[in-house]
Design a protein around this motif. Structure first.
Motif, short mmCIF file in Angstrom:
data_model
loop_
_atom_site.label_atom_id
_atom_site.label_comp_id
_atom_site.label_asym_id
_atom_site.label_seq_id
_atom_site.Cartn_x
_atom_site.Cartn_y
_atom_site.Cartn_z
N ASP A 197 0.73 4.65 -6.09
CA ASP A 197 1.23 6.07 -5.35
C ASP A 197 0.86 7.42 -6.34
O ASP A 197 0.83 6.94 -7.49
N VAL A 198 0.64 8.62 -5.85
CA VAL A 198 0.46 9.62 -6.67
C VAL A 198 1.61 10.15 -7.09
O VAL A 198 1.72 10.93 -7.99
N ASP A 199 2.71 9.71 -6.94
CA ASP A 199 4.27 10.34 -7.21
C ASP A 199 4.78 9.19 -8.26
O ASP A 199 4.79 8.25 -8.12
N ASP A 200 5.10 9.86 -9.41
CA ASP A 200 5.65 9.09 -10.50
C ASP A 200 6.97 8.44 -10.23
O ASP A 200 6.97 7.24 -10.35
N GLU A 201 7.95 9.01 -9.28
CA GLU A 201 9.00 8.45 -8.91
C GLU A 201 8.84 6.96 -8.15
O GLU A 201 9.45 5.97 -8.38
N VAL A 202 7.93 7.49 -7.30
CA VAL A 202 7.61 6.05 -6.54
C VAL A 202 7.18 4.96 -7.22
O VAL A 202 7.38 3.74 -7.03
N ARG A 203 5.88 5.11 -8.11
CA ARG A 203 5.42 4.34 -8.93
C ARG A 203 6.52 3.69 -10.10
O ARG A 203 6.47 2.49 -10.13
N ASP A 204 7.26 4.34 -10.56
CA ASP A 204 8.34 3.81 -11.36
C ASP A 204 9.21 2.92 -10.86
O ASP A 204 9.45 1.78 -11.25
N ARG A 205 9.82 3.36 -9.80
CA ARG A 205 10.48 2.53 -8.83
C ARG A 205 9.88 0.90 -8.60
O ARG A 205 10.35 -0.10 -8.60
N ALA A 206 8.64 1.15 -8.01
CA ALA A 206 7.88 -0.05 -7.66
C ALA A 206 7.81 -0.98 -8.98
O ALA A 206 7.92 -2.02 -8.83
N ALA A 207 7.37 -0.27 -10.12
CA ALA A 207 7.16 -1.07 -11.43
C ALA A 207 8.43 -1.55 -11.67
O ALA A 207 8.68 -3.07 -12.18
N MET A 208 9.57 -1.11 -11.66
CA MET A 208 10.96 -1.41 -12.15
C MET A 208 11.45 -2.69 -10.99
O MET A 208 11.53 -3.83 -11.62
N TYR A 209 11.07 -2.38 -9.97
CA TYR A 209 11.69 -3.52 -9.00
C TYR A 209 10.58 -4.87 -8.95
O TYR A 209 11.07 -5.98 -9.05
N LEU A 210 9.40 -4.42 -9.26
CA LEU A 210 8.36 -5.61 -9.57
C LEU A 210 9.03 -6.56 -10.62
O LEU A 210 9.01 -7.80 -10.87
N ARG A 211 9.46 -6.02 -11.76
CA ARG A 211 9.99 -6.70 -12.98
C ARG A 211 11.28 -7.55 -12.70
O ARG A 211 11.38 -8.35 -13.16
N GLY A 261 8.57 -16.56 1.34
CA GLY A 261 7.34 -16.16 1.96
C GLY A 261 7.83 -14.32 2.05
O GLY A 261 6.79 -13.68 1.63
N LEU A 262 8.89 -14.08 2.48
CA LEU A 262 9.11 -12.77 2.54
C LEU A 262 9.19 -12.03 1.15
O LEU A 262 8.35 -11.05 0.94
N LYS A 263 9.43 -12.94 -0.01
CA LYS A 263 9.42 -12.19 -1.31
C LYS A 263 8.03 -12.00 -1.63
O LYS A 263 7.71 -10.97 -2.01
N LYS A 264 7.18 -13.09 -1.38
CA LYS A 264 5.76 -12.59 -1.60
C LYS A 264 5.14 -11.61 -0.91
O LYS A 264 4.35 -10.91 -1.51
N SER A 265 5.35 -11.27 0.39
CA SER A 265 4.91 -10.35 1.11
C SER A 265 5.63 -8.86 0.39
O SER A 265 4.77 -7.92 0.42
N ILE A 266 6.76 -9.03 0.06
CA ILE A 266 7.32 -7.80 -0.53
C ILE A 266 6.46 -7.41 -1.92
O ILE A 266 6.43 -6.34 -2.19
N ASP A 267 6.44 -8.50 -2.57
CA ASP A 267 5.73 -8.43 -3.95
C ASP A 267 4.35 -7.71 -3.52
O ASP A 267 4.14 -6.72 -4.38
N THR A 268 3.64 -8.19 -2.66
CA THR A 268 2.34 -7.56 -2.39
C THR A 268 2.50 -6.07 -2.08
O THR A 268 1.84 -5.10 -2.65
N LEU A 269 3.40 -5.53 -1.09
CA LEU A 269 3.55 -4.31 -0.79
C LEU A 269 4.10 -3.53 -1.93
O LEU A 269 3.48 -2.35 -1.95
N LEU A 270 4.74 -3.94 -2.71
CA LEU A 270 5.33 -3.19 -3.86
C LEU A 270 4.09 -3.05 -4.83
O LEU A 270 4.07 -2.11 -5.46
N ASN A 271 3.37 -4.00 -5.18
CA ASN A 271 2.05 -3.82 -6.01
C ASN A 271 1.31 -2.63 -5.46
O ASN A 271 0.60 -1.98 -6.02
N ARG A 272 1.06 -2.54 -4.07
CA ARG A 272 0.20 -1.53 -3.55
C ARG A 272 1.07 -0.02 -3.80
O ARG A 272 0.25 0.86 -4.05
N CYS A 273 2.34 0.02 -4.09
CA CYS A 273 2.81 1.19 -4.20
C CYS A 273 2.76 1.62 -5.86
O CYS A 273 3.09 2.80 -5.98
#
Lengths: 927, 181
Positions: free
Chosen positions: A557-571, A542-554
């Motif tokens: 983000d307007v900042d490259d670094e934030v988007r890149d990190r989110a994309a990497m972790y989602l992968r 359940g926790l994993k799923k919610s985190i997934d949602t939160l990261l998807n929202r990221c």
């Protein structure tokens, strides 16, 4: 002074003391006739501006300076003194300051008025350049021994300032300085200045101030202080001379026979004694006797300095320490705040190392807790915290919280550091301490203070598991309203590591995600990383799923670094094996090595066609990396003077040394074609440490060459070695062919150490050549004519036998860090070898481990270099074997048993990416 | 001296005194410091230490007070001449009239100095020193060598003199008195 009266009016004073106004008004310098009163007032304003930190441009300063010099036409003595002050201050920025030399020299003449002479001497040393020092030698020698203390002092202080630029000339004034130390002041009245105000120069460099004319009455013997400073400056390179000076001026065992009457001079002498003590333990006895005598001196300042030195000394006998503490104890009840402060400060520093001894004065310290001077109280409390027992902690904490708001940030940091060390000492008290820390975290404070608090809490999280959850929630609360990006990022990182292990990880998510919504880009990126770690390290679907949602929202983000990190972790969420390498990996690249490799990769245009090869970069564990960057914990350094920290700077780490070598080798044209250095050994001494010539050897391995770097030092001052070379004779067949020697054209003691390179070609680069070499240092020795400083024509050839140099397996291996078990399994299919050796000469498992590590030059993993049992042990090693075809990993597992009868029996298993590497390791141990 | 003489001098100074600010420049070893010494105390010496920077001296001659700025002549100080020449009543440029090889350098430095705006119209006195030596340049030769005829818009005078023999120094003083105020 004209402006002083108007100073109260803030606005007017700002206008009145404005740079532009002052420069405009400088016209009065050109008036005819000159008005001394106006000029003096204006000069005062110029100097005032400079003192409060205003800076003049070169042109402005030059204009003012030349205006000032025109005032030499006037005979008004007060004006002339002001002129000198202004000249001294402007000399730094103005051009052509040398113009006033003649005018100043005129005032220095013995027939000039006494009131001018000290000022002019002090101004002269700012004006003249080193080449002119010779020309004023006669003046200075006479002035140093002048009967008038102000003139003598001025000359001494000026010599002190001249010294760095004109060493040779000033050195010749040592006899005069000695005379000034011993001089009996003609108007001798006693009553040396033992006031309370002397502590202003406490920082350690009190000897270097010389601002302005000091109208000190001759009864203070201040000249001795200045003369001593100069004498020390001249002799500081020569420890014997300094020791002799201390003994001579120290005045025998009781200190009664000293000629030094100035307490500041005695303080300086005590500091010199401390320095000698630190460098040469042989004189400890004599110095301690002297220090003991000074503890009973009639001046407080001297007592304090002596006590401080004894407290800071290493390995001081307890009875002596107690005597020093006794002196400090007396000061604790002194009516003078400065004395109380100095005593508590010294005791606070001492309490770090000798808490039990300091505990004897706890009763007096208790009285100081409510001292009206908050600084004294702070030190008293922190000392008590260090020396006190568990029972008194709560009470003291309450006391501190009472006045936390009254003290400056600097002292708050001291208090927090004391608490921090206390946490570790009494873990049971963590509740009250944590609540104290979280309380002060909410207070107002600067970055340094907040950082100290946060670090203290970090430490509690790390070592006291009972308070972990509580501490983390305090930190969460803190980042909700934290103005320091750096601290937020660190806390988020810690939350990412510790949070998932907590029983209820979910409760931190809200705090972290708030950061993603509210903070700046740096903090958002850190928050994303932290969030992802919750997802990756948790088993809760359940926790994993919610985190997934939160990261998807990221991802929006307007900042490259934030988007890149989110994309990497989602992968990483989708492909969990990647997570092992990117999040759970225990090793990191050694940053210095990585940096130097990347720099050479970027600078080499031909390399850009191939991708960057990271395999040859050594790795270190996270723990090691953390240890490398860790600042010395402030608990050890609380209140200890800064010079100690400088002395404790660690030696260059191996990796940093490697980067330095690469840079150095690149600058040798003959070696430029050899390509990259694959590895460099640690320097090995080839001579005894006290010999005339000292040589150490560093071996550099290249793809097709071996280069021996000999660092040669000539320690004899009056000789120059020319055509210095090292001749290497292989003792065994080594498969190496000597290419050339790069000799040193000339080497004197001042240019030491110099470097001689000897290069060999590896006949077959795929093999690992080894062998030992006999080395002889050859040179032509020439004496230096002391008069001219030039070496004489004729020299004689000489040679000097050095110890042998060994080239072995270790020179082809770079230590690296890996996760042993997984890597060991991975290399199952690669080259491997297992052999058994009997090392009967080894006396313990520890000795066997040490020698294996030394021979192979590999990294011991998982603390296996320290055997826990005396009979059975497994040593795990990892290294990169460098060779012509690139680097390859090699892992070694040494299973050892030890019995008294047979010594150590070793089963050596090697797994490597390459066959040659495997045989290299086996042959190294076998050979 | 008796008190009434000094009182008298003070009175006469009050009514009749004149003052002049004078800057003395010129190449090194041309005799600038000697000039000040001779004018000030009448003493001439073979050995004069080269001036580093400048010296300032007040000299009273009759009812004229001369404030003399004696500026060093070595190359590194020449850039500062202008600072000490601005605002003075007279600039004295001293040349070693025996050292003809340096005339070019002297000519260059003099014209360089006079080209400053701040020094416009300040009277110039050129002294060819050391005329006691054989083979010295005459006034006319000096005028030619230093191109004094090309100087416009200021009073220029040129005398040949000697500090050693004190030759012609009386007319120099007369000239200075004329230009004081």
């Amino acid at each position: 002074m004209a402006f002083a009266s108007k100073k109260d009016d803030e606005g007017l004073s700002a206008y009145y003391n404005n740079k532009t106004t002052v420069i405009q008004e400088a016209r009065v310098f050109n008036d005819s006739p000159i008005s001394p009163r106006k000029c003096r007032a204006l000069l005062t304003r110029v100097v005032h501006l400079l003192y409060i930190g205003e800076s003049f441009s070169t042109q402005e300063a030059t204009t003012l300076f030349f205006g000032t010099t025109k005032l030499f036409q006037h005979k008004d003595s007060a004006l002339r003194q002001m002129v000198y002050l202004a000249i001294k201050e402007l000399a730094g920025t103005a051009e052509d300051v040398i113009m006033v030399t003649s005018s100043i020299m005129k005032d220095m003449q013995p027939n000039s008025e006494v009131i001018y002479r000290p000022n002019s001497i002090r101004a002269l040393c700012r004006i003249i350049d080193p080449s002119m020092a010779q020309g004023v030698e006669r003046f200075f020698k006479a002035a140093i021994v002048d009967k008038t203390p102000s003139i003598s002092s001025a000359a001494l202080v000026s010599s002190y300032h001249l010294f760095p630029n004109a060493k040779d000339v000033v050195k010749r004034w040592a006899n005069e300085a000695q005379e000034a130390v011993n001089a009996k002041s003609s108007t001798s009245l006693f009553g040396s200045s033992t006031g309370g105000g002397y502590l202003s120069g406490w920082g350690g460099s009190a000897g270097q101030q010389s601002s302005g004319y000091q109208a000190v009455p001759s009864a203070s013997y201040i000249t001795q202080y200045h003369a001593l400073g100069l004498l020390y400056l001249i002799r500081q390179q020569d420890r014997m001379a300094v020791t002799k000076m201390i003994q001579q001026l120290g005045g025998g065992k009781t200190g009664a026979g000293t000629t030094l009457k100035n307490p500041m001079a005695l303080c300086m002498l005590i500091r010199y004694a401390a320095k000698v003590l630190e460098e040469d333990p042989n004189v400890q006895k004599q110095m301690l006797d002297l220090l003991d005598g000074w503890l009973k001196h009639k001046s407080d300042m001297v007592n304090l300095e002596a006590a401080r030195v004894i407290c800071e000394m290493k390995n001081v006998p307890t009875f002596q320490l107690m005597r020093a503490i006794g002196v400090l104890q007396l000061f604790l009840s002194s009516p003078k705040a400065t004395l109380r402060f100095a005593a508590t400060r010294t005791l606070a520093a001492l309490a770090v190392t000798h808490p039990s001894n300091v505990a004897s004065v706890n009763v007096d310290l208790e009285n100081l807790i409510s001292d009206s001077n908050r600084s004294v109280a702070t030190y008293a409390i922190t000392t008590l915290l260090k020396t006190g027992n568990e029972a008194s902690v709560d009470r003291l904490m309450k006391q501190i919280s009472g006045f936390m708001n009254d003290i400056s940030d600097e002292f708050k940091v001291i208090v927090v550091d004391a608490i921090r060390s206390l946490c570790l000492k009494f873990p049971d008290k963590h509740v009250s301490m944590l609540s104290f820390l979280s309380g002060v975290l909410r207070d107002e404070g600067g970055y340094d203070f907040k950082r100290a608090v946060v670090e203290a809490i970090f430490e509690m999280v790390k070592y006291i598991s009972a308070c972990r959850e509580q501490a983390l929630s305090h930190l969460c609360e803190f980042i909700e309203d934290c103005e320091f990006t750096k601290l937020s990022v660190r806390i988020l990182h810690l939350l990412g590591i510790e949070g998932p292990k907590a029983p209820q990880p979910t409760k931190y998510i809200r705090f972290i995600y708030n950061r993603v919504v509210l903070e700046n880009a740096t903090v958002r990126a850190a928050a994303v990383g932290s969030l992802a770690k919750f997802g990756l390290n948790s088993n809760d679907a359940g926790l994993k799923k919610s985190i997934d949602t939160l990261l998807n929202r990221c991802l929006d983000d307007v900042d490259d670094e934030v988007r890149d990190r989110a994309a990497m972790y989602l992968r990483l969420f989708r492909e969990s094996f990647l997570a092992d390498t990117y999040v759970k990996e225990e090793s990191v690249f050694s940053l210095d090595a990585l940096e130097s490799k990347l720099v050479s990769y970027v600078n080499d245009p031909s390399a850009s066609i191939v991708p960057f090869d990271a395999s040859s970069i050594p790795k270190i564990s996270r723990a090691q990396a953390a240890a490398e960057v860790a600042r010395p914990s402030s608990l050890e350094t609380v209140g200890v003077p800064a010079k100690k920290e400088a002395a404790a700077t660690p030696q260059l780490s191996a990796v940093e040394a490697q980067s330095a070598y690469i840079q150095q080798l690149k600058e040798v044209p003959e070696l430029a074609t050899y390509g990259e250095v694959l590895g460099s050994s640690k320097p090995a001494q080839l001579t005894e440490s006290e010999t005339e010539y000292q040589v150490s050897c560093v071996k550099h391995t290249f793809a097709e060459h071996i280069v021996f770097q000999f660092n040669v030092s000539n320690t004899i001052p009056d000789t120059v070695l020319e055509q210095v070379a090292v001749v290497m004779q292989p003792l065994t067949e080594s498969n190496l062919t000597e290419d050339f020697i790069i000799p040193l054209p000339s080497l004197s003691s001042t240019t030491s150490p110099g470097i001689v390179y000897v290069s060999f070609t590896r006949d077959s680069p795929e093999e690992y050549a080894s062998g030992s070499f006999q080395c002889v240092l050859k040179f032509i020795s020439k004496e230096v004519d002391p008069a001219t400083g030039e070496p004489e024509e004729d020299g004689y050839e000489d040679e000097y036998q050095l110890e042998e140099v060994e080239l072995g397996a270790g020179d082809y291996i770079i230590p690296t860090y890996v996760t042993f078990s997984s890597e060991w399994d991975r290399l199952r299919g690669g080259a491997s070898a297992t052999e058994t050796f009997s090392l009967s000469a080894m006396e313990s498992l520890k000795a066997a481990c040490d020698s294996i590590i030394e021979i192979l030059n590999m990294q011991a993993l998982g603390g296996t270099e320290d055997p826990s049992s005396t009979s059975v042990h497994t040593l795990q090693l990892a290294g990169l074997v460098v060779g012509a075809g690139g680097a390859g990993k090699a892992l070694v597992r040494c299973r050892m048993t030890y019995s008294k009868a047979q010594g150590v029996t070793l089963e050596l298993s090697v797994r490597a990416e390459k066959e040659e590497a495997c045989s290299l390791v086996v042959s190294a141990i076998g050979g | 001296m008796p008190w009434y003489t000094s009182l008298f001098q003070w009175f006469s100074g009050l009514f009749f005194s004149k003052t002049a600010d004078i800057s003395i420049v010129g190449l090194q070893a041309s005799g600038k410091t000697s000039f000040v010494n001779v004018i000030g105390s009448g003493q001439w010496s073979e050995e004069v230490v080269p001036t580093v920077g400048f010296n300032v001296r007040n000299v009273r001659k009759g009812n004229v007070t001369l404030k003399i700025w004696d500026i060093a002549g070595q190359p590194k100080f020449r850039s500062t001449w202008e600072r000490y020449c601005s605002g003075v009543d007279v600039i004295i440029f001293i040349v070693d009239s025996h050292d003809k090889e340096k005339f070019d350098a002297a000519q260059f430095e003099l014209h360089q100095l006079l080209s400053h705006q701040t020094l416009a119209a300040v009277p110039l006195l050129v002294l060819g020193n050391k005329n006691d030596l054989e083979d010295h340049a005459s006034v006319n030769e000096l005028i030619k060598a230093l191109e004094l005829d090309k100087i416009r818009n200021r009073a220029v005078s040129c005398y040949s003199c000697s500090m050693k023999s004190q030759h012609n120094l009386d007319i120099v003083l007369q000239w200075l008195t004329k230009h004081s105020h």
